[in-house]
Design a protein around this motif. Structure first.
Motif, short mmCIF file in Angstrom:
data_model
loop_
_atom_site.label_atom_id
_atom_site.label_comp_id
_atom_site.label_asym_id
_atom_site.label_seq_id
_atom_site.Cartn_x
_atom_site.Cartn_y
_atom_site.Cartn_z
N VAL A 2 -21.99 -113.61 23.48
CA VAL A 2 -21.49 -112.44 22.74
C VAL A 2 -20.12 -112.03 23.28
CG1 VAL A 2 -21.88 -110.00 22.27
CG2 VAL A 2 -23.78 -111.59 22.19
N ASN A 3 -20.01 -111.99 24.60
CA ASN A 3 -18.77 -111.50 25.20
C ASN A 3 -17.60 -112.43 25.00
OD1 ASN A 3 -18.78 -108.96 26.31
ND2 ASN A 3 -19.90 -109.59 28.13
N ASP A 20 -32.12 -107.67 23.35
CA ASP A 20 -30.85 -107.75 22.62
C ASP A 20 -29.67 -108.03 23.57
OD1 ASP A 20 -28.71 -107.45 21.00
OD2 ASP A 20 -29.46 -105.65 19.99
N PRO A 21 -29.02 -109.19 23.45
CA PRO A 21 -27.87 -109.44 24.33
C PRO A 21 -26.64 -108.63 23.94
CG PRO A 21 -28.13 -111.25 22.80
CD PRO A 21 -29.28 -110.32 22.56
N VAL A 22 -26.59 -108.18 22.69
CA VAL A 22 -25.37 -107.49 22.23
C VAL A 22 -25.19 -106.18 22.99
CG1 VAL A 22 -24.17 -106.52 20.26
CG2 VAL A 22 -25.57 -108.54 19.98
N VAL A 23 -26.27 -105.40 23.16
CA VAL A 23 -26.12 -104.15 23.90
C VAL A 23 -25.80 -104.43 25.36
CG1 VAL A 23 -27.55 -102.73 22.42
CG2 VAL A 23 -28.57 -103.95 24.31
N GLN A 24 -26.31 -105.54 25.88
CA GLN A 24 -25.99 -105.85 27.27
C GLN A 24 -24.51 -106.18 27.41
OE1 GLN A 24 -28.65 -108.32 29.35
NE2 GLN A 24 -30.44 -107.19 28.66
N ALA A 25 -23.98 -106.92 26.42
CA ALA A 25 -22.55 -107.21 26.43
C ALA A 25 -21.75 -105.93 26.31
CB ALA A 25 -22.21 -108.16 25.29
N MET A 26 -22.23 -105.02 25.46
CA MET A 26 -21.52 -103.74 25.31
C MET A 26 -21.57 -102.95 26.60
SD MET A 26 -22.89 -102.78 21.54
CE MET A 26 -22.35 -101.11 21.38
N LEU A 62 -36.22 -112.57 22.97
CA LEU A 62 -35.29 -112.11 24.00
C LEU A 62 -34.93 -110.66 23.71
CD1 LEU A 62 -32.79 -115.11 23.85
CD2 LEU A 62 -34.80 -114.88 25.28
N PHE A 93 -17.12 -100.84 17.79
CA PHE A 93 -17.04 -100.99 19.24
C PHE A 93 -15.64 -101.42 19.66
CE2 PHE A 93 -17.91 -103.08 23.35
CZ PHE A 93 -18.42 -101.97 23.99
N TYR A 127 -25.73 -98.18 15.90
CA TYR A 127 -26.19 -99.54 16.17
C TYR A 127 -27.72 -99.60 16.18
CZ TYR A 127 -26.95 -104.01 18.40
OH TYR A 127 -27.37 -105.28 18.66
N PRO A 184 -32.14 -112.29 28.21
CA PRO A 184 -31.48 -113.07 27.16
C PRO A 184 -30.78 -114.32 27.68
CG PRO A 184 -30.17 -111.16 27.68
CD PRO A 184 -31.39 -111.08 28.53
N GLY A 240 -31.59 -101.71 23.02
CA GLY A 240 -31.75 -103.16 22.93
C GLY A 240 -33.08 -103.67 23.45
N ARG A 246 -29.29 -109.01 17.28
CA ARG A 246 -29.81 -109.90 18.32
C ARG A 246 -30.14 -111.26 17.72
NH1 ARG A 246 -35.29 -109.56 20.27
NH2 ARG A 246 -35.71 -109.33 18.08
N THR A 300 -26.82 -115.82 26.62
CA THR A 300 -26.45 -115.25 25.32
C THR A 300 -25.51 -114.07 25.47
OG1 THR A 300 -28.47 -113.95 25.36
CG2 THR A 300 -28.53 -115.98 24.11
N VAL A 301 -25.60 -113.34 26.59
CA VAL A 301 -24.68 -112.23 26.80
C VAL A 301 -23.25 -112.77 26.89
CG1 VAL A 301 -24.08 -110.30 28.28
CG2 VAL A 301 -26.45 -110.92 27.98
N HIS A 315 -34.28 -106.22 15.69
CA HIS A 315 -32.94 -106.24 16.26
C HIS A 315 -32.10 -107.25 15.49
CE1 HIS A 315 -33.94 -103.87 19.83
NE2 HIS A 315 -35.09 -104.52 19.83
#
Lengths: 118, 240, 601
Positions: free
Chosen positions: B57-58, A73-79, A71, C136, C188, A59, A51, B38, B53-54, B35
């Motif tokens: 997503v969550n 990648d927030p998606v990998v941080q959420a993962m 920013l 996921f 991914y 992010p 990310g 992203r 933003t995290v 990305h």
């Protein structure tokens, strides 16, 4: 620099394999459980490396000029966050099982657990 | 059998290593600019006025994942408590007792107990704005409570942690998450839809259900971690 | 409310009820806890049935939280997608949970609500995994299923083997899951998406180095292969199945293991079909499946511990399922699904019966139980029927599915292997049945020096063997196995559901808003005369083997061959050491073997 651009991936792969190897040779169940967490740390490194973007900021919106600077990648941080919570849960449960193994078998050495042969 | 294990393990390491060495150059280099997910996620966070933003997503775009994640934590606590019960032939275990505590340690412990709890709930409350959220804040607040044990003794900790209430709080966290999801289903036609007015990006009241879901997750995790540690602390296990 | 909208409730309902049980468990008392659990399981089953009916016409796609894909075919949200097979498995899981609750009506008196809550979370995990359309999400629900499963396995904390079996189960499965997450991360990084249909769409439209796709598949599939207990990832299964409470075993063997294979097939057909070299996939899954089938059958025959014996038989049968899925032919996969479904219900019923024996006689050892259950006539009939069904006795669904697979593949060695595995595993089950229920054969076995298998019973009372809580679920399960073979509508629906799995493109298109009707399958399974004859022959052979085994398995044939067979048997038993390190080493090596085989193909 090209080889450096792949370095974090190799670190992740190294952690994943070494965690597994650590479990293979563990003489103590608690150590094996920690090694499992090492493998999982490999997945954190892998996700965050994927990310990452050079010169990108954290992010969080609204703090500064998010229109000019990208920013990460927030998606990998959420993962990764999900992964950490999973890890915490699994580790807690594994330690609980290990406590009961220690009680019943009076040892935490996998070499001396012998109720399930064949 | 050790010899076989050695052979099998080395075979695994070598083949696994080769697999990775050939695969990794197929990945985009670290720091790459592309990305696609992203871009979508940031756009969605702006749309729903969620500064973190995290958290967006969550708790918004992939909130269903987080329901599963919360369920894993819930189950781990439930399972660990069930497994750490006294066995049929065992009596109730001795409770841990503390040694001598310096007065300065005690003072610092109680001061930090308050600070940690406040910080923990602050992290939960601002989860939709700044880094952090229900999971992180819940862990901080829940484990911070154990400063009472570090600084004082176990009976103090016991007095400030009503386990029955915590058990209900933990379950309420899960039920609350599902309830908010159902409300989304009823009000907006899809499970876990962010149906509450969004507010203004960066404001305390923004992000719609993100903040609410953060709160229920914080409740669940905060209660769960205390329950979990309570069982581990009473294990009085002597290993040699 | 449409089915599309309520699909997520299949997960939310059991999970919510589990939380309610935790909140009120202390006060509610055991009856209340039983009733609430059954209520949630029945409601989930009903929802599953509705989803299956809807999905058998057209895939049910549910983009959650209203984040459906835009014009570019990308979405930021995640989805549940139910095709007939996914919804069917979800329904099977819920229905088996209902039976497990009925069977375990008075289990674990002191921690009843915790047991029930874990059971419901386990159900929620299975539902989520079966219906998820997001990689996921699959990982998360895989772990949810895992965490609940580990806790359920170790629930008999007084049992020395239970805690060790659970630990092996937990470490090996979690490690597999983390490797899967690594694979998901690789995909991914390449695609920038997590939803199965979007990854499938994008991966097919761009060139990718084979070595990268190969590694992504090997890692992603690793966790699912562990769950499916495909050799050499299978070691944990016998340990976990041997020690878990009987109703949990029925769920493990009846759904969880099948879900692993389902996960492998799902990601292959939706994402990797046409991207990965097809020959490599066929070779890899054929070899691993065949090895698993042979190892499982040989280990099964050597067991005295009844639950372990059934567990190894599961390994053998799932191996056959894997090598059928490897062919990628719609008809063969359809047949395999019919076969595995019939196997699942029959095996679940056998686990429940063995659990009944354990609770009644405080033993799980074939020799120690010798002739003890002579009086339990109905159970004896059911047990021997179950064993015969495993052997392929018509008109049970197993024989029909097997015949259909053989007809659509037409490879003699597969027919031979399936026949042999059926004969050996069913022979072992029948052998125990003859000894325990009829008292046939020798009391003293040849290997009397081995200590008897021990296990703590699931309950403190000694429930009778003609109790309705035992016989009812057993009858329902065996009846379902029978109806799968007798009712053409059932067998046709199951086969069609399985065949629909192969249509990965259809799955992708349905999610992106271009639904296609479920593909029509060409031939349907019918009882051909040769299937009936083969079925009768294998049943007779299994019976003969069982009688020979019950009489002490005196060696026949040249000394050198019998010695060699015995040596292989001993070696295999030594390899299944119960040692965590061994299992993890095999897992690492399995990843390597999978990669090598994929490359060779």
């Amino acid at each position: 620099m090209r080889s450096m651009a792949y370095f974090p991936y190799f670190v992740a792969g190294w952690l994943m394999v070494m965690g597994a190897v650590g479990i293979v040779w563990s003489r103590n169940l608690v150590r094996a459980i920690v090694c499992l967490s090492v493998t999982q740390s490999g997945t954190y490194v892998l996700l965050l490396a994927i990310g990452y973007q050079r010169h990108a900021v954290a992010p969080i919106l609204g703090a500064q000029d998010e229109n000019t600077r990208p920013l990460v990648d927030p998606v990998v941080q959420a993962m990764t966050l999900t992964d950490i919570v999973v890890s915490a849960g699994v580790t807690a449960l594994l330690l609980a099982i290990a406590v009961q193994v220690a009680r019943r078998h009076r040892t935490t050495d996998p070499d001396q657990l012998s109720t399930l042969t064949g | 059998m050790k010899r076989l294990r050695w052979l099998v393990c080395w075979f695994g390491i070598c083949t696994f290593g080769i697999l990775l060495i050939f695969a990794i150059p197929g990945l985009p280099p670290v720091g790459d600019v592309s990305h696609p997910y992203r871009d979508l996620a940031v756009r969605a966070a702006v749309e729903h006025a969620t500064a973190n933003t995290v958290a967006s997503v969550n708790f918004d775009t992939r909130a269903f994942d987080t329901l599963g994640e919360e369920a894993i934590f819930f189950t781990a606590v439930l399972g660990a408590i069930a497994l750490l019960r006294p066995a049929r032939h065992e009596k109730d275990r001795r409770l841990p007792h503390s040694g001598r505590v310096l007065a300065s340690t005690r003072l610092a412990g109680y001061v930090f107990l308050g600070i940690t709890t406040v910080v923990g709930w602050d992290v939960v409350a601002h989860g939709h704005l700044t880094p952090g959220g229900g999971f992180q804040g819940g862990i901080v607040a829940g484990s911070g409570l154990h400063l009472a044990y570090v600084a004082g003794n176990y009976s103090v900790l016991q007095r400030i942690r009503p386990l029955r209430l915590l058990e209900i709080g933990e379950a309420a966290g899960v039920v609350g998450f599902i309830g908010i999801g159902l409300a989304g289903l009823v009000c907006a036609g899809s499970f876990l839809t962010n149906f509450v007015p969004m507010g203004i990006l960066g404001g305390f009241l923004s992000g719609g259900t993100v903040a609410l879901l953060n709160a229920v997750v914080g409740l669940e995790v905060g209660c769960g971690v205390v329950m979990l540690l309570s069982r581990f602390l009473e294990q009085d296990l002597v290993m040699t | 409310m449409t089915v599309r909208q309520v699909l997520p409730l299949t997960v939310a309902m059991p999970l919510g009820m589990a939380a309610v049980l935790v909140a009120i468990g202390h006060h509610a008392g055991r009856r209340m806890s039983d009733v609430l659990t059954l209520l949630a399981a029945v409601a989930t089953t009903a929802l599953g049935c509705a989803a299956t009916l809807a999905a058998s016409h057209q895939r049910v796609v549910s983009w959650l939280a209203g984040w459906s894909p835009g014009h570019d075919g990308r979405s930021v949200g995640l989805l549940l997608e139910a095709d007939a097979l996914g919804a069917g498995i979800a329904t099977l899981a819920a229905a088996l949970t209902c039976l497990a609750v009925v069977y375990g009506w008075r289990y674990f008196d002191e921690i009843a609500w915790q047991y029930h809550a874990l059971l419901l979370v386990f159900l929620a995990g299975m539902e989520g995994f079966a219906l998820s359309g997001d990689l996921f999400d699959m990982f998360v629900f895989f772990e949810l299923m895992g965490v609940a499963g580990y806790a359920l396995t170790a629930l008999k904390i007084e049992d020395r083997s239970a805690v060790q079996g659970s630990l092996n189960f937990a470490v090996v499965n979690s490690l597999g899951a983390y490797f899967s997450l690594g694979g998901i991360a690789l995909l991914y990084a390449d695609i920038g998406a997590l939803q199965l249909p979007i990854i499938g769409q994008e991966l097919r439209t761009r060139p990718n180095p084979t070595s990268f796709v190969l590694a992504a598949f090997v890692l992603t599939a690793c966790g699912f292969l562990v769950k499916a207990a495909i050799a050499p990832f299978h070691f944990w299964l016998a340990d976990a199945h041997a020690v878990a409470p009987a109703p949990v075993c029925a769920l493990f063997s009846g759904v969880m293991v099948e879900l692993g294979l389902y996960g492998v097939a799902r990601i292959y057909f939706v994402i990797f079909d046409g991207v990965l070299p097809g020959a490599g996939f066929r070779l890899a899954l054929t070899v691993l499946g065949a090895v698993g089938a042979v190892v499982g059958a040989l280990m099964c025959w050597q067991q005295r511990h009844l639950k372990r014996l059934l567990a190894y038989s599961t390994i053998a049968h799932i191996g056959i399922g894997a090598l059928t899925v490897a062919t990628g032919s719609a008809a063969a996969v359809g047949g395999a699904v019919l076969y595995l479904l019939a196997h699942a219900v029959v095996k679940a019923s056998l686990f429940l019966m063995v659990g009944g024996l354990l609770n009644r006689y405080r033993s799980i050892d074939e020799i120690a139980l010798f002739a003890r259950a002579r009086a339990a006539r109905p159970l004896a009939v059911a047990y021997l029927c179950g064993g015969a069904a495993l052997a392929g006795l018509p008109p049970f669904g197993l024989a029909l599915g097997k015949g259909f697979v053989e007809a659509s593949l037409d490879t003699p060695w597969v027919t031979l292997l399936v026949g042999l595995v059926s004969v050996v595993t069913a022979g072992a089950v029948l052998r125990t049945g003859l000894r325990v229920f009829l008292g046939l054969g020798a009391r003293e076995p040849a290997e009397a020096d081995e200590p008897p298998a021990k296990e703590q019973p699931d309950v403190q009372r000694r429930p009778a063997l003609d109790h309705i809580g035992l016989l009812g679920p057993v009858a329902v399960l065996l009846g379902a196995g029978l109806l799968l073979g007798i009712l053409p509508t059932w067998s046709r629906a199951v086969t069609a559901a399985g065949a629909g799995m192969v249509d990965g493109i259809g799955y992708v298109q349905a999610a992106l808003g271009n639904p296609t009707p479920a593909p029509s399958i060409g031939p349907v399974p019918i009882w051909r005369p040769e299937d009936v004859i083969v079925g009768l022959v294998t049943t007779a052979a299994a019976m003969a083997l069982a009688l020979w085994g019950a009489r002490g398995a005196r060696a026949v044939g040249p000394r050198r061959i019998t010695d060699a067979v015995a040596w292989v048997g001993r070696g295999l038993r030594a390899a299944h050491s119960g040692h965590l390190g061994d299992y993890v080493a095999w897992l690492l090596a399995g990843v390597g073997v999978l990669g090598v085989l994929l490359r060779l193909g």
